[in-house]
Design a protein around this motif. Structure first.
Motif, PDB file in Angstrom:
ATOM      1  N   GLU A   1       0.843  -1.193   0.000  1.00 31.50           N
ATOM      2  CA  GLU A   1       0.000   0.000   0.000  1.00 31.50           C
ATOM      3  C   GLU A   1       0.877   1.241   0.000  1.00 31.50           C
ATOM      4  OE1 GLU A   1      -3.963  -0.969   2.392  1.00 31.50           O
ATOM      5  OE2 GLU A   1      -2.162  -1.408   3.573  1.00 31.50           O
ATOM      6  N   ILE A   2       0.291   2.331  -0.460  1.00 30.64           N
ATOM      7  CA  ILE A   2       0.943   3.636  -0.481  1.00 30.64           C
ATOM      8  C   ILE A   2      -0.074   4.661  -0.011  1.00 30.64           C
ATOM      9  CG2 ILE A   2       0.414   3.920  -2.930  1.00 30.64           C
ATOM     10  CD1 ILE A   2       3.047   5.522  -3.186  1.00 30.64           C
ATOM     11  N   THR A   3       0.373   5.623   0.804  1.00 30.88           N
ATOM     12  CA  THR A   3      -0.562   6.596   1.367  1.00 30.88           C
ATOM     13  C   THR A   3       0.153   7.888   1.734  1.00 30.88           C
ATOM     14  OG1 THR A   3      -2.294   6.887   3.049  1.00 30.88           O
ATOM     15  CG2 THR A   3      -0.290   5.798   3.763  1.00 30.88           C
ATOM     16  N   PHE A   4      -0.585   8.969   1.726  1.00 32.59           N
ATOM     17  CA  PHE A   4      -0.126  10.209   2.343  1.00 32.59           C
ATOM     18  C   PHE A   4      -0.620  10.168   3.785  1.00 32.59           C
ATOM     19  CE2 PHE A   4      -0.721  11.574  -2.162  1.00 32.59           C
ATOM     20  CZ  PHE A   4       0.616  11.813  -2.442  1.00 32.59           C
ATOM     21  N   PHE A   5       0.206  10.622   4.727  1.00 33.09           N
ATOM     22  CA  PHE A   5      -0.163  10.530   6.134  1.00 33.09           C
ATOM     23  C   PHE A   5       0.350  11.768   6.869  1.00 33.09           C
ATOM     24  CE2 PHE A   5      -0.734   8.449  10.234  1.00 33.09           C
ATOM     25  CZ  PHE A   5      -1.820   7.616   9.982  1.00 33.09           C
ATOM     26  N   PRO A   6      -0.421  12.297   7.828  1.00 33.68           N
ATOM     27  CA  PRO A   6      -0.039  13.535   8.523  1.00 33.68           C
ATOM     28  C   PRO A   6       1.288  13.419   9.271  1.00 33.68           C
ATOM     29  CG  PRO A   6      -2.321  12.937   9.010  1.00 33.68           C
ATOM     30  CD  PRO A   6      -1.710  11.779   8.292  1.00 33.68           C
ATOM     31  N   ALA A   7       2.129  14.412   9.087  1.00 37.97           N
ATOM     32  CA  ALA A   7       3.432  14.435   9.751  1.00 37.97           C
ATOM     33  C   ALA A   7       3.291  14.526  11.270  1.00 37.97           C
ATOM     34  CB  ALA A   7       4.257  15.610   9.230  1.00 37.97           C
ATOM     35  N   ASP A   8       2.195  15.091  11.760  1.00 37.97           N
ATOM     36  CA  ASP A   8       2.032  15.190  13.209  1.00 37.97           C
ATOM     37  C   ASP A   8       1.598  13.868  13.843  1.00 37.97           C
ATOM     38  OD1 ASP A   8      -0.584  15.169  12.334  1.00 37.97           O
ATOM     39  OD2 ASP A   8      -1.129  17.090  13.242  1.00 37.97           O
ATOM     40  N   SER A   9       1.512  12.809  13.048  1.00 39.10           N
ATOM     41  CA  SER A   9       1.202  11.457  13.555  1.00 39.10           C
ATOM     42  C   SER A   9       2.315  10.476  13.178  1.00 39.10           C
ATOM     43  CB  SER A   9      -0.129  10.969  12.981  1.00 39.10           C
ATOM     44  OG  SER A   9      -1.193  11.792  13.391  1.00 39.10           O
ATOM     45  N   ARG A  10       3.545  10.893  13.371  1.00 44.63           N
ATOM     46  CA  ARG A  10       4.682  10.050  12.961  1.00 44.63           C
ATOM     47  C   ARG A  10       4.890   8.835  13.850  1.00 44.63           C
ATOM     48  NH1 ARG A  10       8.392  14.970  10.886  1.00 44.63           N
ATOM     49  NH2 ARG A  10       7.632  14.918   8.735  1.00 44.63           N
TER      50      ARG A  10
ATOM     51  N   ILE B   1       2.575   6.773  14.283  1.00 45.25           N
ATOM     52  CA  ILE B   1       1.722   5.775  13.628  1.00 45.25           C
ATOM     53  C   ILE B   1       2.348   5.425  12.281  1.00 45.25           C
ATOM     54  CG2 ILE B   1      -0.568   5.301  12.671  1.00 45.25           C
ATOM     55  CD1 ILE B   1      -1.656   7.431  14.641  1.00 45.25           C
ATOM     56  N   ASN B   2       2.828   4.207  12.160  1.00 47.06           N
ATOM     57  CA  ASN B   2       3.460   3.776  10.915  1.00 47.06           C
ATOM     58  C   ASN B   2       2.833   2.502  10.375  1.00 47.06           C
ATOM     59  OD1 ASN B   2       5.592   5.779  10.435  1.00 47.06           O
ATOM     60  ND2 ASN B   2       6.283   5.121  12.446  1.00 47.06           N
ATOM     61  N   ASP B   3       1.539   2.354  10.628  1.00 41.30           N
ATOM     62  CA  ASP B   3       0.826   1.180  10.122  1.00 41.30           C
ATOM     63  C   ASP B   3      -0.605   1.522   9.716  1.00 41.30           C
ATOM     64  OD1 ASP B   3      -0.303   1.613  12.610  1.00 41.30           O
ATOM     65  OD2 ASP B   3       0.068  -0.400  13.357  1.00 41.30           O
ATOM     66  N   GLY B   4      -0.845   2.798   9.415  1.00 41.98           N
ATOM     67  CA  GLY B   4      -2.193   3.222   9.064  1.00 41.98           C
ATOM     68  C   GLY B   4      -2.284   3.741   7.642  1.00 41.98           C
ATOM     69  N   ILE B   5      -3.499   3.704   7.111  1.00 42.80           N
ATOM     70  CA  ILE B   5      -3.773   4.160   5.747  1.00 42.80           C
ATOM     71  C   ILE B   5      -4.840   5.250   5.797  1.00 42.80           C
ATOM     72  CG2 ILE B   5      -4.835   3.467   3.548  1.00 42.80           C
ATOM     73  CD1 ILE B   5      -2.099   2.321   3.819  1.00 42.80           C
ATOM     74  N   ILE B   6      -4.649   6.286   5.013  1.00 43.79           N
ATOM     75  CA  ILE B   6      -5.665   7.314   4.823  1.00 43.79           C
ATOM     76  C   ILE B   6      -5.967   7.367   3.327  1.00 43.79           C
ATOM     77  CG2 ILE B   6      -6.174   9.781   4.942  1.00 43.79           C
ATOM     78  CD1 ILE B   6      -4.389   9.945   7.400  1.00 43.79           C
ATOM     79  N   PRO B   7      -7.216   7.143   2.924  1.00 45.79           N
ATOM     80  CA  PRO B   7      -7.545   7.234   1.496  1.00 45.79           C
ATOM     81  C   PRO B   7      -7.568   8.697   1.058  1.00 45.79           C
ATOM     82  CG  PRO B   7      -9.494   6.677   2.772  1.00 45.79           C
ATOM     83  CD  PRO B   7      -8.353   6.746   3.733  1.00 45.79           C
ATOM     84  N   GLN B   8      -6.498   9.120   0.440  1.00 47.26           N
ATOM     85  CA  GLN B   8      -6.317  10.528   0.101  1.00 47.26           C
ATOM     86  C   GLN B   8      -5.559  10.596  -1.230  1.00 47.26           C
ATOM     87  OE1 GLN B   8      -4.911  12.731   3.567  1.00 47.26           O
ATOM     88  NE2 GLN B   8      -3.412  13.735   2.286  1.00 47.26           N
ATOM     89  N   PHE B   9      -6.102  11.303  -2.207  1.00 45.22           N
ATOM     90  CA  PHE B   9      -5.491  11.376  -3.542  1.00 45.22           C
ATOM     91  C   PHE B   9      -4.239  12.230  -3.580  1.00 45.22           C
ATOM     92  CE2 PHE B   9     -10.107  10.854  -4.396  1.00 45.22           C
ATOM     93  CZ  PHE B   9     -10.034   9.575  -4.902  1.00 45.22           C
ATOM     94  N   LYS B  10      -4.309  13.388  -2.947  1.00 41.28           N
ATOM     95  CA  LYS B  10      -3.211  14.353  -2.968  1.00 41.28           C
ATOM     96  C   LYS B  10      -2.740  14.625  -1.540  1.00 41.28           C
ATOM     97  CE  LYS B  10      -3.286  16.743  -7.165  1.00 41.28           C
ATOM     98  NZ  LYS B  10      -1.917  16.770  -7.576  1.00 41.28           N
ATOM     99  N   PRO B  11      -1.472  15.009  -1.385  1.00 44.89           N
ATOM    100  CA  PRO B  11      -0.982  15.305  -0.039  1.00 44.89           C
ATOM    101  C   PRO B  11      -1.476  16.656   0.456  1.00 44.89           C
ATOM    102  CG  PRO B  11       0.726  15.773  -1.629  1.00 44.89           C
ATOM    103  CD  PRO B  11      -0.430  15.172  -2.395  1.00 44.89           C
ATOM    104  N   LYS B  12      -1.605  16.742   1.765  1.00 42.98           N
ATOM    105  CA  LYS B  12      -1.846  18.037   2.399  1.00 42.98           C
ATOM    106  C   LYS B  12      -0.480  18.638   2.699  1.00 42.98           C
ATOM    107  CE  LYS B  12      -6.275  16.682   4.107  1.00 42.98           C
ATOM    108  NZ  LYS B  12      -6.909  15.832   5.087  1.00 42.98           N
ATOM    109  N   MET B  13      -0.454  19.872   3.129  1.00 39.81           N
ATOM    110  CA  MET B  13       0.796  20.608   3.312  1.00 39.81           C
ATOM    111  C   MET B  13       1.809  19.857   4.184  1.00 39.81           C
ATOM    112  SD  MET B  13       2.641  23.171   2.612  1.00 39.81           S
ATOM    113  CE  MET B  13       1.859  24.673   2.138  1.00 39.81           C
TER     114      MET B  13
END
Length: 137
Positions: free
Chosen positions: A87-96, A98-110
Motif C-alpha cells: 500500500e501507499i498513502t499520504f499521512f499527517p506528519a504530526d502522527s509520525r 503511527i506507521n501502520d495506518g492508511i488514509i484514502p487521500q489522492f493528494k498530499p496536504k501541506m
C-alpha cells in the motif's frame, strides 16, 4: 508537499491521466540517498498480465527531505514479498508515531509524509518538499 501524481486506491498512482498499478505491475529495486534527496526505484515485473505498453521503470524522487523513517521487512520473507508494494498513502506528519495506518487521500496536504508499505513488512516513510514521479520506457 508537492507531487506530480495522485494516489489511487492505496495501491496505485495516477500520472498524467495514466493509472499505474504499483502492487501488481512493479517490483521495488531499492532506495538511494544523495544529500537531501532520496530516490525510490521500481522496475516492471514479469508476468502475462503485464501490458506491452506498461512503463519499464518508475522513480520516486523525494526532494529536500526533512524526515525519513525506515523499517526493515521480515528477513525470511519470500523474495517477491520483499519487492511487492502492499500500500501507499499520504499521512499527517504530526502522527509520525503511527506507521501502520492508511488514509484514502489522492493528494498530499501541506504537512503530510508519503508512506510505502511492502508485503514483507518493510516501511518507507518520507517527509519532503516535493516528490517527482518519473517513468522509463
Amino acid at each position: 508537499m508537492k507531487t506530480n501524481f495522485e494516489i489511487e486506491e492505496n495501491y496505485a498512482v495516477q500520472l498524467n491521466g495514466t493509472h499505474i498499478d504499483l502492487h501488481n505491475n512493479f517490483d521495488f529495486i531499492g532506495l538511494s540517498k544523495n544529500g537531501k534527496n532520496i530516490v525510490v526505484d521500481f522496475k516492471r515485473t514479469t508476468g502475462d498480465w503485464i501490458k506491452n505498453d506498461e512503463f519499464k521503470s518508475l522513480k520516486f524522487e523525494f526532494k529536500n527531505v526533512f524526515y525519513e523513517y525506515f523499517e526493515d521487512g521480515d528477513s525470511e520473507a519470500l523474495k517477491e514479498d520483499t519487492e511487492r508494494l502492499g500500500e501507499i498513502t499520504f499521512f499527517p506528519a504530526d502522527s509520525r508515531e503511527i506507521n501502520d495506518g492508511i488514509i484514502p487521500q489522492f493528494k498530499p496536504k501541506m504537512n503530510d509524509d508519503l508512506i510505502m508499505f511492502f508485503e514483507d513488512g518493510r516501511v518507507i516513510r518520507i517527509g519532503c518538499e516535493e516528490i517527482k514521479l518519473t517513468t522509463g520506457n
